[in-house]
Design a protein around this motif. Sequence first.
Motif, PDB file in Angstrom:
ATOM      1  N   PRO A 284      40.025  34.615  14.537  1.00  0.00           N
ATOM      2  CA  PRO A 284      38.755  33.904  14.686  1.00  0.00           C
ATOM      3  C   PRO A 284      37.604  34.861  14.983  1.00  0.00           C
ATOM      4  O   PRO A 284      37.732  35.764  15.805  1.00  0.00           O
ATOM      5  CB  PRO A 284      39.004  32.953  15.852  1.00  0.00           C
ATOM      6  CG  PRO A 284      40.165  33.514  16.591  1.00  0.00           C
ATOM      7  CD  PRO A 284      40.971  34.293  15.605  1.00  0.00           C
TER       8      PRO A 284
ATOM      9  N   LEU B 240      32.276  29.715  13.100  1.00  0.00           N
ATOM     10  CA  LEU B 240      33.551  30.369  13.366  1.00  0.00           C
ATOM     11  C   LEU B 240      34.220  30.617  12.027  1.00  0.00           C
ATOM     12  O   LEU B 240      34.400  29.691  11.242  1.00  0.00           O
ATOM     13  CB  LEU B 240      34.450  29.474  14.234  1.00  0.00           C
ATOM     14  CG  LEU B 240      35.844  30.011  14.528  1.00  0.00           C
ATOM     15  CD1 LEU B 240      35.768  31.191  15.496  1.00  0.00           C
ATOM     16  CD2 LEU B 240      36.723  28.914  15.101  1.00  0.00           C
TER      17      LEU B 240
ATOM     18  N   VAL C 173      37.638  31.987  10.115  1.00  0.00           N
ATOM     19  CA  VAL C 173      39.057  32.267  10.318  1.00  0.00           C
ATOM     20  C   VAL C 173      39.702  32.602   8.985  1.00  0.00           C
ATOM     21  O   VAL C 173      39.225  32.178   7.929  1.00  0.00           O
ATOM     22  CB  VAL C 173      39.804  31.075  10.972  1.00  0.00           C
ATOM     23  CG1 VAL C 173      39.330  30.859  12.396  1.00  0.00           C
ATOM     24  CG2 VAL C 173      39.668  29.814  10.150  1.00  0.00           C
TER      25      VAL C 173
END
Length: 133
Positions: free
Chosen positions: A92, A121, A123
């Motif tokens: 992350p 975010l 990922v």
Amino acid sequence: MPAPRWIARANRYGLNQVTRFVAPWAPGWAVVIHRGRKSGRTFRTPLWAFHREGGYVIALTYGTESDWVKNVVAADGFELETRRRRYEVGSPHLYRDESAQGMPPFIRFMLRKVIKAPDFLRVDVVRELGKVH
């Protein structure tokens, strides 16, 4: 500035109860499955997530201080359900983008002009865990 915390608390018991049924299959939506840092409980958080370059970008409509964000950063990953598939995701990376580049036009408008939420975010998909029924 992201949406106020009182809205997040209200949504936890209101809007999230509706979106949790839509988020696992609707385009642009996903469910983050994560564990509490202190409680160890499993939580399911519906949100906006978009597939980008081998991973996903999640709009942080309530900012970086949300409990779920702290949980997934501390755990260095989580499971993500989207479009009837479940993925293990990791690495992350929090970042700020005032222009909301890479977001679909309507979401970009909402994030920039209505919600004013510039945090995201990113990922990476570690592996696909399979179909969700």
